[in-house]
Design a protein around this motif. Sequence first.
Motif, mmCIF file in Angstrom:
data_model
loop_
_atom_site.group_PDB
_atom_site.id
_atom_site.type_symbol
_atom_site.label_atom_id
_atom_site.label_comp_id
_atom_site.label_asym_id
_atom_site.label_seq_id
_atom_site.Cartn_x
_atom_site.Cartn_y
_atom_site.Cartn_z
ATOM 1 N N LEU A 181 0.834 -1.207 0.000
ATOM 2 C CA LEU A 181 0.000 0.000 0.000
ATOM 3 C C LEU A 181 0.868 1.256 0.000
ATOM 4 O O LEU A 181 0.491 2.285 0.527
ATOM 5 C CB LEU A 181 -0.928 -0.011 1.210
ATOM 6 N N ARG A 231 -0.455 9.496 -2.267
ATOM 7 C CA ARG A 231 -1.810 10.011 -2.344
ATOM 8 C C ARG A 231 -2.136 11.071 -1.307
ATOM 9 O O ARG A 231 -2.988 11.913 -1.516
ATOM 10 C CB ARG A 231 -2.798 8.881 -2.061
ATOM 11 N N ALA A 291 -8.770 11.896 3.253
ATOM 12 C CA ALA A 291 -9.452 10.747 2.674
ATOM 13 C C ALA A 291 -8.512 9.559 2.535
ATOM 14 O O ALA A 291 -8.945 8.413 2.524
ATOM 15 C CB ALA A 291 -10.023 11.121 1.317
ATOM 16 N N VAL A 323 -8.631 7.313 5.479
ATOM 17 C CA VAL A 323 -9.818 6.469 5.392
ATOM 18 C C VAL A 323 -9.513 5.265 4.512
ATOM 19 O O VAL A 323 -9.783 4.121 4.870
ATOM 20 C CB VAL A 323 -10.993 7.275 4.812
ATOM 21 N N TRP A 324 -8.889 5.539 3.389
ATOM 22 C CA TRP A 324 -8.533 4.494 2.429
ATOM 23 C C TRP A 324 -7.634 3.457 3.087
ATOM 24 O O TRP A 324 -7.867 2.255 3.007
ATOM 25 C CB TRP A 324 -7.832 5.171 1.257
ATOM 26 N N GLU A 346 -9.415 1.333 5.767
ATOM 27 C CA GLU A 346 -10.328 0.372 5.163
ATOM 28 C C GLU A 346 -9.562 -0.811 4.584
ATOM 29 O O GLU A 346 -9.915 -1.966 4.777
ATOM 30 C CB GLU A 346 -11.159 1.037 4.058
ATOM 31 N N LYS A 347 -8.495 -0.498 3.873
ATOM 32 C CA LYS A 347 -7.730 -1.557 3.216
ATOM 33 C C LYS A 347 -7.094 -2.496 4.221
ATOM 34 O O LYS A 347 -7.199 -3.712 4.135
ATOM 35 C CB LYS A 347 -6.622 -0.935 2.357
ATOM 36 N N ARG A 383 -8.237 -6.590 5.160
ATOM 37 C CA ARG A 383 -7.373 -7.714 4.819
ATOM 38 C C ARG A 383 -7.235 -8.730 5.952
ATOM 39 O O ARG A 383 -6.649 -9.780 5.774
ATOM 40 C CB ARG A 383 -5.992 -7.207 4.449
ATOM 41 N N ARG A 428 -16.325 0.115 6.547
ATOM 42 C CA ARG A 428 -16.678 1.416 5.973
ATOM 43 C C ARG A 428 -16.318 2.486 6.971
ATOM 44 O O ARG A 428 -16.777 2.474 8.102
ATOM 45 C CB ARG A 428 -18.161 1.464 5.650
ATOM 46 N N VAL A 429 -15.477 3.404 6.536
ATOM 47 C CA VAL A 429 -15.089 4.483 7.422
ATOM 48 C C VAL A 429 -15.748 5.755 6.914
ATOM 49 O O VAL A 429 -15.634 6.090 5.737
ATOM 50 C CB VAL A 429 -13.557 4.659 7.454
ATOM 51 N N ASN A 430 -16.458 6.425 7.800
ATOM 52 C CA ASN A 430 -17.075 7.690 7.430
ATOM 53 C C ASN A 430 -16.074 8.806 7.707
ATOM 54 O O ASN A 430 -15.636 9.007 8.834
ATOM 55 C CB ASN A 430 -18.349 7.892 8.252
ATOM 56 N N TYR A 431 -15.706 9.504 6.660
ATOM 57 C CA TYR A 431 -14.671 10.533 6.792
ATOM 58 C C TYR A 431 -15.141 11.670 7.691
ATOM 59 O O TYR A 431 -14.396 12.158 8.534
ATOM 60 C CB TYR A 431 -14.322 11.072 5.411
ATOM 61 N N ALA A 432 -16.402 12.060 7.528
ATOM 62 C CA ALA A 432 -16.888 13.232 8.258
ATOM 63 C C ALA A 432 -16.909 12.982 9.759
ATOM 64 O O ALA A 432 -16.618 13.876 10.536
ATOM 65 C CB ALA A 432 -18.272 13.618 7.766
ATOM 66 N N LYS A 442 -30.844 15.774 9.674
ATOM 67 C CA LYS A 442 -30.107 16.120 8.472
ATOM 68 C C LYS A 442 -30.777 15.497 7.244
ATOM 69 O O LYS A 442 -30.951 16.147 6.222
ATOM 70 C CB LYS A 442 -28.670 15.608 8.611
ATOM 71 N N ARG A 445 -19.085 20.256 10.061
ATOM 72 C CA ARG A 445 -19.147 18.824 9.827
ATOM 73 C C ARG A 445 -19.186 17.997 11.086
ATOM 74 O O ARG A 445 -20.174 17.344 11.401
ATOM 75 C CB ARG A 445 -17.948 18.395 8.984
#
Lengths: 829, 50
Positions: A49, A55, A100, A103-104, A107-108, A112, A120-124, A169, A292
């Motif tokens: 990774l 990134r 972000a 988050v990536w 998740e990765k 694994r 699933r990770v919520n960024y906010a 919301k 946020r």
Amino acid sequence: MTGFVGKCTHCGAWIRPHELVEERRSGETLAFCCRGCHGAYLLITGAGLGDYYRRREWEEQGLCSGAFNEAYSDAYLAGFVRPADGKSAIDILIDGIRCATCVWLNEKIVSRLPGVTEVRVNYATSRALVLFDPGLVTPSAIFERIGELGYVPRPYTRSAAEDAAAREKRDLLIRFGTAFFLTMQLMAYSFALYAGYFQGMAQQIRHYMQLFSLLVTTPVVFYSGWPFLAGGWRGIINRAPNMDLLIAIGALSSFIYSVYATFAGGEAYYETAAMIVTLILAGRLLEQSAKRRASSGVERLLSLAPSEARRVLNGAVEKVAVAELGVGDLVMVAPGERFPIDGSICEGVTSVDESPATGEPMPVAKAAGDPVIAGSINLSGMVRVKVDKPAGDSFVARIARLAEEAQSRKAPIQGVADRVAALFVPAVLFLAAITFVYLHAAGIEAGDALMTALAVVVIACPCALGLATPTAILAGCGAAATGGVIFKGGDVLERLGGITSVVFDKTGTLTCGRPEVAEIRPVPGFGLLVPDLVPKLETLNPKLETTDENLLVFLAASVETGTNHPLARGITECAAGRGIAPAAPESCRTFAGGGVTGLVGGQNVSVGNARFLESQGIALPGCLHCPPAGGTAVYVACGGSYAGALLMEDRLRDSAFPLVGYFQNRGIRSYLLSGDKRETVNRIASALGIRESRGDLLPEEKMDFMEHLRERGECLLMVGDGINDAPALSSADVGCAVAGGTDIAVESSDLVLASPDLARLSFAHRVSVRTISVIRQNLAWAFVYNIVGIPLAMTGRLTPVYAAAAMALSSLCVVGNSLRLLRLKYKVS
Amino acid sequence: MENSIITLIILSLFLGAGCWLVFVWAVKKGEFDDMERPKHRMLDDEEGKR
């Protein structure tokens, strides 16, 4: 940046020479600031990774070193796991998510793990939902995995309040979506009607068009517009005309007028009613996206203290939940752990990092009988602690309660738009009433007179009003964000412009939070007593001039190398700054809460506080070397006799001076409140030119002082970053935290500076002042066209074309004017 | 003429209502809860391989 050898490949922190870790890889040498970062880098690249480093979008350094990773047991985590479709699910709050890519990565890496089916990770919200097979993987393995990456996972349960906020919301989004779809349909009919107005249209078709308009407008006004109708009604009941009331009056009056016109024959203004509601809903949605992260600060505050403790009972050690601990129980705390409760040490000596709780950067030495605070970190020795207070009554719990109370007590602030509405609503109604009375007296039928009066109200309520505040705030927040200032809501932007006083918290906000050597005071000629040391210094540093000062720093740095104490770091940095390469010491020993001893060039060297040196049998010369007010002295002895002292000070940030000056020039008073020693606080206040300062304050006293200022009618901006600042940040009109401070301070504040550069605060204030003036201009623009329309309506000469033109022009002017705010730029100093 | 206009308008209303229902469904399913992550998700090359 002097004394640094480059930036860490993993976390981006500046690397000090003695901390450098290198890795050779395909001909390149990569530098890391610590073993942890090196390990994390190997873990990430080893998993294929490595893209992460290409990134990611941040340049600033990563998590602060104080972030502590608590190991969670499966038994404890079991309480947070819930079944989901034959699998198990757990919610995890991940601290340290910055972009972000984080988050990536999370998740990765987690997905694994064998047995994990979905992540699933919520960024906010920084929350992860992990679905896993309990037979294949345990929750603690998932937590460990996240922890290995350097993020801090915490179990998390949804609270009722958050669920409600999420529902609200979605509700707003559906109302807006509905209004938007229907208004688009309506516009098609309205265009047909406009065309018909100019070119002629069959009476029948026009009637059908108006009927269809009525059909689509009704849900817009009564479903989508319901929050305004309800809010307006509350405004009437409370006798406080607000923005909602103005919107409700505008929408309802044009709706009623149009319904009447549809059936009595005449021009209808359905689009005015629908547009007001739609545009204002759009504005609310924009405002919501500007803020946020929900205020889960209180929740995080409580998660600071560990939830498990090791109780010592009849010689045996058992793990128990903190809530089960009773007063008088004995608890064991290992180095590196946080204290689970407030108590007093009954066995062992250690030094404690109380900075999370008090903001004091210097570790405090603790021995038997000394009190410790829950949430502070045990640094050096294993200790046994007697519980003094039940967990619910601890310092952290008390702070959480205070912050919560302060938040609930804070009165909602009336925005500029509300204040304008409060004047405008009665004025418009008065004009409408006059029109009605005059026309009726002039012999016009009551029905027609009423319709003309209603037309006055219709034209007077501009839909650009709905855009005036939100667009300005959105543009203001955008400009601020590019300058590294994050506003947690539009109201904060409006409030910051009106502050009259600034309250600073000393530690970490005005100072760097890292002790540095301010003064070197060697005993003159002490080098002559230990002649074999001088050649040692000279062989290691051939170019260096052999002075007593250099020799003293050389001795202290040599012994302190490898110690992770902040004071030790300050000393080794000082040595690096002077170009002194420390010698490798032999047989080093660290005495918790005292100092270090070691052999340098065959001489026994001791470095530490006065008590430590005296315990080593070294006589200190009276008060000759007393520390200055507010500083800390580190004493050095060599070969059994006293050699000198290094005076350590927490240096002021360079950006602190212009900031205080900036506020002074604008007639905004500055105060300095701190939990630190009074002398330290006074010294810093006088250095910066702040007239009023208070030291030795408890969190409650800080809050009381601020309440007192507020009673005098002051509007307060509080700048702070310790946990003990959380209540004060919540109770101030605007609370500002500096990123890198504690999570809690960041969460309970309204305004966050992305880096400790205080010049950003004056930028934030400038943006705020400009935004308020733009909001005022916007309101003026919004009204101008419509005020011209009022006389037309009063005389009964209002036409749909004029109404449409006023609507479009005022909206364009307002949006264009707001966009000017984006040109505000933060200048890097 | 009149009839065709009315038929078309009613037809368009039905179409709009259909879109609206999809929108409401999407909101309730939580499609709009996180606006930040999905735009980066498409850059994940591994997504397709699974």
